[in-house]
Scaffold this motif. Sequence first.
Motif, PDB file in Angstrom:
ATOM      1  N   GLN A 239       0.767  -1.069   0.101  1.00 29.80           N
ATOM      2  CA  GLN A 239       0.006  -0.035  -0.125  1.00 29.80           C
ATOM      3  C   GLN A 239       0.835   1.172   0.119  1.00 29.80           C
ATOM      4  O   GLN A 239       0.668   2.346  -0.684  1.00 29.80           O
ATOM      5  CB  GLN A 239      -1.079   0.023   1.444  1.00 29.80           C
ATOM      6  CG  GLN A 239      -1.881   1.198   1.255  1.00 29.80           C
ATOM      7  CD  GLN A 239      -2.662   1.533   2.421  1.00 29.80           C
ATOM      8  OE1 GLN A 239      -2.055   1.455   3.530  1.00 29.80           O
ATOM      9  NE2 GLN A 239      -3.997   1.293   2.402  1.00 29.80           N
ATOM     10  N   LEU A 243      -0.075   4.170  -2.873  1.00 26.96           N
ATOM     11  CA  LEU A 243      -0.877   5.614  -2.607  1.00 26.96           C
ATOM     12  C   LEU A 243      -0.373   6.561  -3.315  1.00 26.96           C
ATOM     13  O   LEU A 243      -1.434   7.464  -3.807  1.00 26.96           O
ATOM     14  CB  LEU A 243      -0.790   5.723  -1.070  1.00 26.96           C
ATOM     15  CG  LEU A 243      -1.440   4.940  -0.061  1.00 26.96           C
ATOM     16  CD1 LEU A 243      -1.464   4.982   1.402  1.00 26.96           C
ATOM     17  CD2 LEU A 243      -2.992   4.889  -0.543  1.00 26.96           C
ATOM     18  N   TYR A 253     -10.237   6.208  -2.335  1.00 26.41           N
ATOM     19  CA  TYR A 253      -9.895   5.341  -1.213  1.00 26.41           C
ATOM     20  C   TYR A 253      -9.148   4.448  -1.700  1.00 26.41           C
ATOM     21  O   TYR A 253      -8.982   3.704  -2.916  1.00 26.41           O
ATOM     22  CB  TYR A 253     -11.051   4.869  -0.564  1.00 26.41           C
ATOM     23  CG  TYR A 253     -11.852   3.889  -1.477  1.00 26.41           C
ATOM     24  CD1 TYR A 253     -11.392   2.500  -1.606  1.00 26.41           C
ATOM     25  CD2 TYR A 253     -12.762   4.210  -2.461  1.00 26.41           C
ATOM     26  CE1 TYR A 253     -11.985   1.387  -2.104  1.00 26.41           C
ATOM     27  CE2 TYR A 253     -13.357   3.176  -3.195  1.00 26.41           C
ATOM     28  CZ  TYR A 253     -12.981   1.800  -3.180  1.00 26.41           C
ATOM     29  OH  TYR A 253     -13.504   0.858  -3.825  1.00 26.41           O
ATOM     30  N   ASP A 254      -8.442   3.665  -0.709  1.00 25.79           N
ATOM     31  CA  ASP A 254      -7.768   2.307  -0.858  1.00 25.79           C
ATOM     32  C   ASP A 254      -8.271   1.538   0.381  1.00 25.79           C
ATOM     33  O   ASP A 254      -8.188   1.807   1.595  1.00 25.79           O
ATOM     34  CB  ASP A 254      -6.298   2.639  -0.931  1.00 25.79           C
ATOM     35  CG  ASP A 254      -5.437   1.126  -0.885  1.00 25.79           C
ATOM     36  OD1 ASP A 254      -5.654   0.553  -2.036  1.00 25.79           O
ATOM     37  OD2 ASP A 254      -4.726   0.577  -0.078  1.00 25.79           O
ATOM     38  N   SER A 257      -5.235  -1.793   3.787  1.00 23.82           N
ATOM     39  CA  SER A 257      -4.595  -1.854   5.134  1.00 23.82           C
ATOM     40  C   SER A 257      -4.932  -3.280   5.584  1.00 23.82           C
ATOM     41  O   SER A 257      -6.142  -3.556   5.745  1.00 23.82           O
ATOM     42  CB  SER A 257      -4.583  -0.751   5.730  1.00 23.82           C
ATOM     43  OG  SER A 257      -4.135   0.341   5.234  1.00 23.82           O
ATOM     44  N   ARG A 268      -4.634   8.595   4.273  1.00 23.79           N
ATOM     45  CA  ARG A 268      -3.231   8.676   4.095  1.00 23.79           C
ATOM     46  C   ARG A 268      -2.863   8.996   2.568  1.00 23.79           C
ATOM     47  O   ARG A 268      -3.345   8.499   1.453  1.00 23.79           O
ATOM     48  CB  ARG A 268      -2.685   7.322   4.246  1.00 23.79           C
ATOM     49  CG  ARG A 268      -3.073   6.626   5.599  1.00 23.79           C
ATOM     50  CD  ARG A 268      -2.477   5.124   5.704  1.00 23.79           C
ATOM     51  NE  ARG A 268      -0.829   5.172   5.352  1.00 23.79           N
ATOM     52  CZ  ARG A 268      -0.274   4.268   5.045  1.00 23.79           C
ATOM     53  NH1 ARG A 268      -0.759   3.010   4.720  1.00 23.79           N
ATOM     54  NH2 ARG A 268       0.809   4.206   4.922  1.00 23.79           N
ATOM     55  N   ASP A 273      -8.373   5.803   3.809  1.00 26.04           N
ATOM     56  CA  ASP A 273      -7.452   4.377   4.299  1.00 26.04           C
ATOM     57  C   ASP A 273      -8.795   3.615   4.885  1.00 26.04           C
ATOM     58  O   ASP A 273      -9.135   4.047   5.866  1.00 26.04           O
ATOM     59  CB  ASP A 273      -6.604   4.755   4.912  1.00 26.04           C
ATOM     60  CG  ASP A 273      -5.814   3.396   5.285  1.00 26.04           C
ATOM     61  OD1 ASP A 273      -5.949   2.367   4.798  1.00 26.04           O
ATOM     62  OD2 ASP A 273      -4.945   3.304   6.583  1.00 26.04           O
TER      63      ASP A 273
END
Length: 423
Positions: A239, A243, A253-254, A257, A268, A273
């Motif tokens: 990640q 990013l 968004y991701d 995590s 982040r 996140d």
Amino acid sequence: MRMLTRRGMGRLGVAAATTAVATGVSGCAADLPFGALDSGAGKGKNGSAQATAKPIGDGSTSFTGAQPKQPAKPVPLEPGQTPPQFVIFSWDGAGEVGNGLFPRFLDLAKQHGASMTFFLSGLYLLPESKKRLYNPPNNARGASDIGYLTDEHVKATLTNVRRAWLEGHEIGTHFNGHFCSGHGTVANWTPQQWRSEIDQAKSFVKEWRTNTGWHDLPSLPFDYEKELVGGRTPCLLGQDNLLPTARSLGWRYDASSPGGRQVWPVKRNGVWDYPLQAVPFPGHSFEVLSMDYNMLANQSVNSTNAPAYNYPGWRTQAAQAYISGFQRAYETNRAPFFIGNHFEHWNGGIYMDAVEQAFKHIAQLKEKGEDVRLVSFRQFTDWIDVQKPEVLAKLRGLDVGQAPAGGWKSFLDDTVAASAAGS
């Protein structure tokens, strides 16, 4: 807390899994509430998808207007308002491999008026005969640690992805080759290599017609350049280097995590996140990650030789883990609850049964009028993006399982009112 991330898994089972273990806990109808579905959006006079689709590129995708079945435009929380309880069910890979799981959960979502996120692996739309079109970073051309689908399964995946979008679900990405170990692992990819992987994942979705030669199938009814706003990396790895690329692409968004806690999320590198979260694991003192594979890894490690007499107990344990995580948030800090899954029949399919049981438990509260919202990551991001920073900061002050002192009526009252006065 014991967290194991999915590694080295093939499409149809679990290879020898290397696991990482960490210990310690550290334009819709205005009268619809956000989370209620507007069944008319993006439809023609006969209620079907708009007939005036505009092909994009080779016609693999097309613009068909606003996505159907989306919530009303979200609004900021009001003074004294209790935050909604958001729950996001997501699926890694999102391919139909003949086990019927993709349509099973589309049917379940439709029955309960829910939306989900499907993280589509780009290779699931690429025929194996064209695998050399894929040039994965630090791996041989055409290599993949997940199997390529048969032509019939590629067609079935197209059918289900198309249906999913038309029924209001989000199509994100799980990237391509799912490399989790060795020299080529995604854990070591640079931001530039992530950009190459993403560009290829998008191309396999946007050019499936050229790559397959199939011209008798309908296009996917969305512009993937605009649809794709987030993803989840293979094995929850890499990640940090993803990013910067995600931000440069405008991703919102991701969800990569591992080992997150049930608290309100942060950004982040300018990207929201959304981690998989540690939840209570019945019968154990440690917590387990909110993903089906993590349940599997803590129960049996390997899905190919676990004794079947354990299945009923494991099914109940997995379902109760999800339900316990939901209840903890719902009854206390109202942090959004993130759940990850795979369309797999591991250990006799008990994890699919468990997630369905948990889904129905949550959905019945929504159907009783509780402010519980089964949404996609994109829809949740729409909501959190309109909240006042001061309000989100106060929500983040609530720890796991911590209810607001004095109740919600007073907790956000002064903060929201002060924010409104200053705006």
